[in-house]
Design a protein around this motif. Structure first.
Motif, PDB file in Angstrom:
ATOM      1  N   VAL A   4       0.850  -1.313   0.036  1.00 24.35           N
ATOM      2  CA  VAL A   4      -0.039  -0.130   0.004  1.00 24.35           C
ATOM      3  C   VAL A   4       0.951   1.197  -0.107  1.00 24.35           C
ATOM      4  CG1 VAL A   4      -1.696   1.517   1.194  1.00 24.35           C
ATOM      5  CG2 VAL A   4      -1.692  -1.274   1.205  1.00 24.35           C
ATOM      6  N   MET A   5       0.823   2.095  -1.092  1.00 23.52           N
ATOM      7  CA  MET A   5       1.518   3.447  -1.140  1.00 23.52           C
ATOM      8  C   MET A   5       0.545   4.319  -1.038  1.00 23.52           C
ATOM      9  SD  MET A   5       3.906   2.568  -4.435  1.00 23.52           S
ATOM     10  CE  MET A   5       5.101   3.872  -3.855  1.00 23.52           C
ATOM     11  N   VAL A  21      -0.020  10.585  -4.645  1.00 23.33           N
ATOM     12  CA  VAL A  21      -0.623   9.235  -5.505  1.00 23.33           C
ATOM     13  C   VAL A  21      -0.675   8.272  -4.331  1.00 23.33           C
ATOM     14  CG1 VAL A  21       0.321   7.522  -6.982  1.00 23.33           C
ATOM     15  CG2 VAL A  21       1.016   9.785  -7.310  1.00 23.33           C
ATOM     16  N   ASN A  22      -1.800   7.597  -4.710  1.00 20.05           N
ATOM     17  CA  ASN A  22      -2.349   6.281  -3.855  1.00 20.05           C
ATOM     18  C   ASN A  22      -2.264   5.042  -4.772  1.00 20.05           C
ATOM     19  OD1 ASN A  22      -3.021   7.794  -1.294  1.00 20.05           O
ATOM     20  ND2 ASN A  22      -4.597   8.610  -2.625  1.00 20.05           N
ATOM     21  N   PHE A  23      -1.622   4.139  -4.036  1.00 22.66           N
ATOM     22  CA  PHE A  23      -1.501   2.865  -4.933  1.00 22.66           C
ATOM     23  C   PHE A  23      -1.727   1.581  -4.226  1.00 22.66           C
ATOM     24  CE2 PHE A  23       0.932  -0.406  -7.360  1.00 22.66           C
ATOM     25  CZ  PHE A  23       0.312  -0.698  -8.405  1.00 22.66           C
ATOM     26  N   THR A  24      -2.580   0.695  -4.343  1.00 22.36           N
ATOM     27  CA  THR A  24      -2.391  -0.652  -3.757  1.00 22.36           C
ATOM     28  C   THR A  24      -2.309  -1.898  -4.476  1.00 22.36           C
ATOM     29  OG1 THR A  24      -3.892   0.280  -2.057  1.00 22.36           O
ATOM     30  CG2 THR A  24      -3.919  -1.909  -2.167  1.00 22.36           C
ATOM     31  N   LEU A  25      -1.368  -2.831  -4.159  1.00 26.76           N
ATOM     32  CA  LEU A  25      -1.180  -3.942  -5.128  1.00 26.76           C
ATOM     33  C   LEU A  25      -1.408  -4.967  -4.060  1.00 26.76           C
ATOM     34  CD1 LEU A  25       0.141  -5.081  -7.653  1.00 26.76           C
ATOM     35  CD2 LEU A  25       2.245  -5.238  -6.499  1.00 26.76           C
ATOM     36  N   GLU A  26      -2.510  -5.945  -4.699  1.00 26.81           N
ATOM     37  CA  GLU A  26      -3.051  -7.049  -4.053  1.00 26.81           C
ATOM     38  C   GLU A  26      -2.077  -8.418  -4.381  1.00 26.81           C
ATOM     39  OE1 GLU A  26      -4.908  -6.990  -1.434  1.00 26.81           O
ATOM     40  OE2 GLU A  26      -5.903  -4.991  -1.940  1.00 26.81           O
ATOM     41  N   PRO A  27      -2.052  -9.347  -3.399  1.00 27.11           N
ATOM     42  CA  PRO A  27      -1.268 -10.840  -3.614  1.00 27.11           C
ATOM     43  C   PRO A  27      -2.155 -11.296  -4.986  1.00 27.11           C
ATOM     44  CG  PRO A  27      -1.591 -10.498  -1.321  1.00 27.11           C
ATOM     45  CD  PRO A  27      -2.484  -9.532  -1.861  1.00 27.11           C
ATOM     46  N   GLY A  28      -1.148 -11.689  -5.994  1.00 26.54           N
ATOM     47  CA  GLY A  28      -1.451 -12.627  -7.086  1.00 26.54           C
ATOM     48  C   GLY A  28      -2.366 -11.732  -8.152  1.00 26.54           C
ATOM     49  N   GLU A  29      -2.432 -10.469  -8.089  1.00 23.15           N
ATOM     50  CA  GLU A  29      -3.087  -9.676  -9.288  1.00 23.15           C
ATOM     51  C   GLU A  29      -1.901  -9.216 -10.308  1.00 23.15           C
ATOM     52  OE1 GLU A  29      -5.153  -6.312  -8.284  1.00 23.15           O
ATOM     53  OE2 GLU A  29      -3.816  -5.254  -7.235  1.00 23.15           O
ATOM     54  N   VAL A  30      -2.373  -8.900 -11.268  1.00 21.66           N
ATOM     55  CA  VAL A  30      -1.801  -8.094 -12.347  1.00 21.66           C
ATOM     56  C   VAL A  30      -2.396  -6.560 -12.293  1.00 21.66           C
ATOM     57  CG1 VAL A  30      -1.068  -7.739 -14.834  1.00 21.66           C
ATOM     58  CG2 VAL A  30      -1.392 -10.118 -13.828  1.00 21.66           C
ATOM     59  N   GLY A  57       4.503  10.893   2.630  1.00 17.17           N
ATOM     60  CA  GLY A  57       3.495   9.800   2.621  1.00 17.17           C
ATOM     61  C   GLY A  57       4.137   8.317   3.019  1.00 17.17           C
ATOM     62  N   SER A  58       3.314   7.185   2.712  1.00 16.62           N
ATOM     63  CA  SER A  58       3.793   5.977   3.311  1.00 16.62           C
ATOM     64  C   SER A  58       3.633   4.643   2.539  1.00 16.62           C
ATOM     65  CB  SER A  58       3.192   5.842   4.805  1.00 16.62           C
ATOM     66  OG  SER A  58       1.674   5.390   4.477  1.00 16.62           O
ATOM     67  N   ILE A  59       4.641   4.025   2.676  1.00 17.48           N
ATOM     68  CA  ILE A  59       4.672   2.497   1.881  1.00 17.48           C
ATOM     69  C   ILE A  59       4.670   1.342   3.011  1.00 17.48           C
ATOM     70  CG2 ILE A  59       5.693   1.169   0.447  1.00 17.48           C
ATOM     71  CD1 ILE A  59       7.315   3.703  -0.691  1.00 17.48           C
ATOM     72  N   THR A  60       3.659   0.760   2.821  1.00 15.70           N
ATOM     73  CA  THR A  60       3.538  -0.632   3.921  1.00 15.70           C
ATOM     74  C   THR A  60       3.608  -1.788   3.007  1.00 15.70           C
ATOM     75  OG1 THR A  60       1.198  -0.580   4.103  1.00 15.70           O
ATOM     76  CG2 THR A  60       2.172   0.641   5.856  1.00 15.70           C
ATOM     77  N   ILE A  61       4.319  -2.844   3.557  1.00 13.49           N
ATOM     78  CA  ILE A  61       4.136  -4.081   2.937  1.00 13.49           C
ATOM     79  C   ILE A  61       3.530  -5.268   4.088  1.00 13.49           C
ATOM     80  CG2 ILE A  61       5.487  -6.295   1.994  1.00 13.49           C
ATOM     81  CD1 ILE A  61       7.316  -4.199   0.857  1.00 13.49           C
ATOM     82  N   ASP A  62       2.503  -5.648   3.966  1.00 17.31           N
ATOM     83  CA  ASP A  62       1.746  -6.498   4.703  1.00 17.31           C
ATOM     84  C   ASP A  62       1.599  -5.789   6.006  1.00 17.31           C
ATOM     85  OD1 ASP A  62       1.475  -8.633   2.836  1.00 17.31           O
ATOM     86  OD2 ASP A  62       3.596  -9.275   3.363  1.00 17.31           O
ATOM     87  N   GLY A  63       1.284  -4.546   5.978  1.00 20.04           N
ATOM     88  CA  GLY A  63       1.088  -3.847   7.073  1.00 20.04           C
ATOM     89  C   GLY A  63       2.101  -3.352   7.907  1.00 20.04           C
TER      90      GLY A  63
END
Length: 495
Positions: A4-5, A21-30, A57-63
């Motif tokens: 999550v950015m 900018v807000n951007f979220t990448l979910e597991p297993g998606e393109v 801003g913040s960047i989190t990986i798995d919370g």
């Protein structure tokens, strides 16, 4: 891995590149990331992978919040980045490129070459690649170099792979294989960020899309819930009437001819002509010899036999300087290595082929030069604060405009354009198409090589198809279809 950015900001001096900018990448998606050149897509991914530091801003990986110091730290965390600018060392072998900085050694520091070759072959087999591992990378085609870069990322066993224009130099077969591998990766939980300007690919392979405009994320949606028209509107902030502007060509005399041009093992008996005001499209599969033919015409590579004719007279072209003197210009497919000097300013790049025109007894007429550069920058709508800015800092679309500017300044009679809109957003593409129409309206003849069939169909007045070094078919604009072009491109005969 879930990334999550949130509210990412970044400025380079006074230039605000990202403004929330807000951007979220979910597991297993393109997840597609789209926007015009200069929208901030690559900057956002460079921040994610530690190349640039975010201002806010913040960047989190798995919370858990992360701050990567560099790309190696990001790779160690499972994030790989396949960049649009190929990171190839031309004098090193393919195997050495695959393992550069990650060589396998035994306890005595000796390379475990057999193990490295085994791992490399496993990845190559997965992608259906047959490039010799001992081949120098610089001898590989642009498409092969792209597949090497993709292979390097797959060898990292990453959980997230960022792909920036991965198919821009690939043939259809290679793209199909890449898409198959992408589906395998996502099925195993790997997430993919897919940056591309090829809208058809976005709808074929991606699950969600985030659109950026002027450093802001303007929309995120599921692919099934949006459309081409909606995405374009979000990207450019307006409706884009037609992808290709209308052409009403007015042909003049035949200005350029090639008769029986041949180079053993590369192309054979190439004959064609082009008229003033005409756009001649050159189509065919990658490796068919399209670019090699144009390089020979421009004096970059030799040919064994044949004649080149300008305005009815045979001419000898042994170098690009000879071609330029005959008023032939060539916008190559590799703008970064062959079309531009990235460390030089916009002004210097535009002026390089035009210095003679602004010199008097060896002295540059500075005032005239400045006026000329400003005119070209304005005419081609190059987005920049100053003509003194390094061309390497420009977006891909604006770099392409600088390449065009430097050659248009020579007022060529024949302009060869090899993949003129590769890696360029839809808005910049239309501007280049409009420029092509403007140039042909003034009597210039354009030869356009393109792997983009809609582009070939949308902009060409006449189309030549190349197959295995020979002209396999010729089609007029009103009779050409994708099916007919592919029939000729694969060696078939139109019924």
């Amino acid at each position: 891995m879930r990334i999550v950015m949130n509210d990412i900001h970044k400025a380079f001096g006074a230039n605000k590149v990202l403004q929330g900018v807000n951007f979220t990448l979910e597991p297993g998606e393109v997840h597609a990331l789209m926007g015009e050149n200069g929208a901030g897509k690559s900057t956002l991914m460079n921040i994610l992978t530690g190349l640039h530091k975010r201002d806010q801003g913040s960047i989190t990986i798995d919370g858990k919040e992360v701050h990567f110091k560099d790309s190696k730290e990001a790779e160690a965390a499972g994030i790989a980045f396949i960049r649009q600018e190929l990171n190839i060392w031309p004098e090193m072998t393919v195997l050495e490129n695959l393992f550069i900085g990650k060589e396998l050694r035994n306890s005595f520091g000796v390379l475990k070459e057999r193990k490295m070759k085994t791992l490399a072959k496993q990845v190559f087999n997965r992608l259906d690649i047959s490039i010799p591992l001992d081949k120098k990378a610089g001898e590989c085609s642009v498409g092969e170099q792209q597949m090497i870069e993709i292979s390097k990322a797959l060898m990292l066993d990453a959980e997230v792979i960022i792909m920036d224009e991965p198919t821009s130099a690939l043939a259809d077969k290679e793209i199909e294989k890449l898409f198959t591998v992408m589906k395998e990766l996502t099925a195993s939980g790997v997430s993919l960020v897919y940056i591309s300007h090829r809208m058809e690919e976005i709808f074929e392979i991606c699950d969600r899309i985030t659109v950026m405009r002027d450093g802001v994320s303007v929309a995120t949606s599921y692919i099934k819930d949006t459309s081409f028209e909606e995405i374009v509107k979000q990207m450019v902030g307006r409706e884009l009437e037609d992808r290709y502007p209308a052409r009403v060509p007015k042909y003049g005399k035949t200005v350029f001819e090639v008769k029986g041009l041949s180079r053993k093992g590369v192309f054979e008996d190439i004959s064609f002509s082009v008229k003033e005001g005409e756009i001649l499209g050159i189509s065919g599969l990658m490796g068919a010899g399209r670019t090699e033919i144009m390089r020979a015409i421009f004096g970059l590579d030799p040919y064994d036999s044949g004649n080149i004719v300008m305005n009815g007279e045979s001419v000898t072209i042994k170098s690009p300087a000879d071609a330029a003197d005959k008023r032939i210009a060539f916008v190559t497919e590799d703008r970064k290595d062959e079309g531009l000097i990235l460390d030089y300013s916009i002004r210097d790049n535009i002026m390089l082929p035009n210095l003679k025109s602004f010199s008097s007894y060896g002295v540059i007429q500075t005032k005239d030069e400045k006026s000329f550069v400003q005119t070209m920058v304005k005419r081609l709508k190059v987005k920049t604060e100053s003509e003194e800015k390094s061309v390497g800092d420009l977006s891909g679309g604006n770099q392409q405009k600088v390449v065009l500017a430097k050659w248009i300044g020579k007022q060529p009679k024949v302009l060869i354009m090899d993949e003129p809109t590769r890696g360029i957003d839809v808005g910049a593409k239309r501007e280049i198409y409009q420029l092509m129409n403007e140039l042909t309206d003034r009597g210039m003849a354009i030869i356009m090589i393109s792997s983009d069939l809609p582009e070939i169909l949308g902009m060409s007045d006449r189309i030549l198809v190349i197959h295995e070094g020979k002209i396999s078919g010729e089609l007029m604009r009103d009779e050409a279809t994708q099916e007919k072009i592919m029939t000729f491109a694969t060696g078939g005969n139109e019924k």
